[in-house]
Design a protein around this motif. Structure first.
Motif, PDB file in Angstrom:
ATOM      1  N   GLN A  23      25.093  -4.197  33.161  1.00  0.00           N
ATOM      2  CA  GLN A  23      26.373  -3.811  32.165  1.00  0.00           C
ATOM      3  C   GLN A  23      27.671  -4.096  32.713  1.00  0.00           C
ATOM      4  O   GLN A  23      28.589  -4.782  31.918  1.00  0.00           O
ATOM      5  CB  GLN A  23      26.082  -2.115  32.078  1.00  0.00           C
ATOM      6  CG  GLN A  23      24.937  -1.821  31.239  1.00  0.00           C
ATOM      7  CD  GLN A  23      24.677  -0.339  31.504  1.00  0.00           C
ATOM      8  OE1 GLN A  23      25.422   0.343  32.044  1.00  0.00           O
ATOM      9  NE2 GLN A  23      23.873   0.203  30.606  1.00  0.00           N
ATOM     10  N   ALA A  24      27.911  -3.987  34.154  1.00  0.00           N
ATOM     11  CA  ALA A  24      29.277  -4.615  34.759  1.00  0.00           C
ATOM     12  C   ALA A  24      29.502  -5.941  34.493  1.00  0.00           C
ATOM     13  O   ALA A  24      30.455  -6.158  34.078  1.00  0.00           O
ATOM     14  CB  ALA A  24      29.009  -4.068  36.107  1.00  0.00           C
ATOM     15  N   HIS A  25      28.614  -6.898  34.520  1.00  0.00           N
ATOM     16  CA  HIS A  25      28.416  -8.206  34.483  1.00  0.00           C
ATOM     17  C   HIS A  25      28.809  -8.639  32.951  1.00  0.00           C
ATOM     18  O   HIS A  25      29.523  -9.502  32.693  1.00  0.00           O
ATOM     19  CB  HIS A  25      27.169  -9.074  34.901  1.00  0.00           C
ATOM     20  CG  HIS A  25      27.397 -10.223  34.849  1.00  0.00           C
ATOM     21  ND1 HIS A  25      28.071 -11.141  35.426  1.00  0.00           N
ATOM     22  CD2 HIS A  25      26.605 -11.096  33.549  1.00  0.00           C
ATOM     23  CE1 HIS A  25      28.078 -12.689  34.885  1.00  0.00           C
ATOM     24  NE2 HIS A  25      27.221 -12.500  33.970  1.00  0.00           N
ATOM     25  N   ALA A  26      28.193  -7.941  32.100  1.00  0.00           N
ATOM     26  CA  ALA A  26      28.542  -8.140  30.404  1.00  0.00           C
ATOM     27  C   ALA A  26      29.820  -7.662  30.027  1.00  0.00           C
ATOM     28  O   ALA A  26      30.443  -8.347  29.303  1.00  0.00           O
ATOM     29  CB  ALA A  26      27.385  -7.288  29.723  1.00  0.00           C
ATOM     30  N   GLY A  27      30.287  -6.549  30.861  1.00  0.00           N
ATOM     31  CA  GLY A  27      31.488  -6.132  30.375  1.00  0.00           C
ATOM     32  C   GLY A  27      32.680  -7.108  30.931  1.00  0.00           C
ATOM     33  O   GLY A  27      33.682  -7.326  30.525  1.00  0.00           O
ATOM     34  N   ARG A  58      20.308  -2.170  36.031  1.00  0.00           N
ATOM     35  CA  ARG A  58      21.030  -1.962  34.843  1.00  0.00           C
ATOM     36  C   ARG A  58      22.521  -1.868  34.938  1.00  0.00           C
ATOM     37  O   ARG A  58      23.378  -2.310  33.958  1.00  0.00           O
ATOM     38  CB  ARG A  58      20.390  -0.642  34.271  1.00  0.00           C
ATOM     39  CG  ARG A  58      19.180  -0.854  33.652  1.00  0.00           C
ATOM     40  CD  ARG A  58      18.771   0.215  32.809  1.00  0.00           C
ATOM     41  NE  ARG A  58      18.558   1.596  33.232  1.00  0.00           N
ATOM     42  CZ  ARG A  58      17.902   1.955  33.756  1.00  0.00           C
ATOM     43  NH1 ARG A  58      16.711   1.551  34.294  1.00  0.00           N
ATOM     44  NH2 ARG A  58      18.090   3.349  34.659  1.00  0.00           N
ATOM     45  N   GLU A  59      23.094  -1.126  35.888  1.00  0.00           N
ATOM     46  CA  GLU A  59      24.540  -1.166  36.282  1.00  0.00           C
ATOM     47  C   GLU A  59      25.219  -2.487  36.382  1.00  0.00           C
ATOM     48  O   GLU A  59      26.180  -2.822  35.851  1.00  0.00           O
ATOM     49  CB  GLU A  59      24.804  -0.002  37.232  1.00  0.00           C
ATOM     50  CG  GLU A  59      24.569   1.415  36.990  1.00  0.00           C
ATOM     51  CD  GLU A  59      24.839   2.436  38.320  1.00  0.00           C
ATOM     52  OE1 GLU A  59      25.400   2.091  39.076  1.00  0.00           O
ATOM     53  OE2 GLU A  59      24.340   3.376  37.961  1.00  0.00           O
ATOM     54  N   GLU A  86      16.345   1.680  42.137  1.00  0.00           N
ATOM     55  CA  GLU A  86      16.813  -0.071  41.997  1.00  0.00           C
ATOM     56  C   GLU A  86      16.885  -0.153  40.479  1.00  0.00           C
ATOM     57  O   GLU A  86      17.625  -1.193  40.318  1.00  0.00           O
ATOM     58  CB  GLU A  86      15.351  -0.625  42.775  1.00  0.00           C
ATOM     59  CG  GLU A  86      15.596  -0.404  44.125  1.00  0.00           C
ATOM     60  CD  GLU A  86      14.645  -1.060  44.822  1.00  0.00           C
ATOM     61  OE1 GLU A  86      13.406  -1.418  44.375  1.00  0.00           O
ATOM     62  OE2 GLU A  86      14.568  -1.130  46.292  1.00  0.00           O
ATOM     63  N   ASP A  87      16.114   0.041  39.715  1.00  0.00           N
ATOM     64  CA  ASP A  87      16.166  -0.116  38.283  1.00  0.00           C
ATOM     65  C   ASP A  87      17.475   0.408  37.745  1.00  0.00           C
ATOM     66  O   ASP A  87      18.090  -0.539  36.788  1.00  0.00           O
ATOM     67  CB  ASP A  87      14.992   0.433  37.513  1.00  0.00           C
ATOM     68  CG  ASP A  87      13.658  -0.168  37.763  1.00  0.00           C
ATOM     69  OD1 ASP A  87      13.686  -1.267  38.229  1.00  0.00           O
ATOM     70  OD2 ASP A  87      12.776   0.245  37.295  1.00  0.00           O
TER      71      ASP A  87
END
Length: 175
Positions: free
Chosen positions: A165-169, A161-162, A156-157
């Motif tokens: 990261q996807a949202h930031a990208g 994180r994925e 779940e962690d």
């Protein structure tokens, strides 16, 4: 863990939280039965075998040798299954062994999990020494449940994180 698929190539084997829960629910039930049968058939020689495996785990932990911890942990659980002297049960546990081994390696990457499960195995040994099948079954069930929850938490962690990261990208990264 890399998994080879014929005519397709190599892939990283991952598990969903549901798959981990399903595998470990079955594993817990099978190993609780195995340890009950083992406790009823316990001998001093079998106890010596389990003690030696636990000594191997402790020595590997002291060296930081995760690979040997994984192998010895598997030997611990295999010994309990074998000592049950129930061929159908042993075969059922072996059917799960590949999936369990992959999940075990994931869990044993966490030093907290390694140290806590070492203490749990010592408690399981004490229950076997006293030939207390109910206590041994309770303890191995708790042990397997702890590993399951630890792996699910790690999955779940990683998923969180994925997503981050996807949202930031997707939003363009730095502002």
């Amino acid at each position: 863990v890399v998994e080879y698929r014929p005519y397709q190539g190599n892939f990283i084997r991952t598990f969903t939280t549901r798959e981990v829960r399903d595998i470990y629910d079955v594993r817990r039930t099978l190993e609780e039965l195995a340890i009950r049968l083992t406790a009823a058939r316990m001998t001093d020689e079998k106890l010596a075998t389990i003690r030696a495996i636990l000594d191997d785990i402790e020595a590997a932990m002291a060296r930081g040798d995760v690979e040997t911890v994984n192998a010895a942990d598997r030997r611990f659980h295999d010994a309990i299954a074998q000592f049950s002297d129930n061929e159908t049960l042993i075969a059922s546990i072996e059917d799960l062994s590949h999936q369990v081994q992959i999940i075990r390696m994931m869990a044993n990457q966490n030093p907290e999990v390694v140290s806590r499960t070492a203490m749990q195995r010592a408690e399981i040994l004490a229950a076997l020494e006293s030939r207390n099948a109910d206590e041994a079954a309770h303890l191995i069930g708790r042990h397997i449940g702890f590993v399951m929850e630890s792996v699910i938490e790690a999955l779940e962690d990683a998923e969180a994180r994925e997503r981050t990261q996807a949202h930031a990208g997707a939003s363009g990264g730095d502002v």
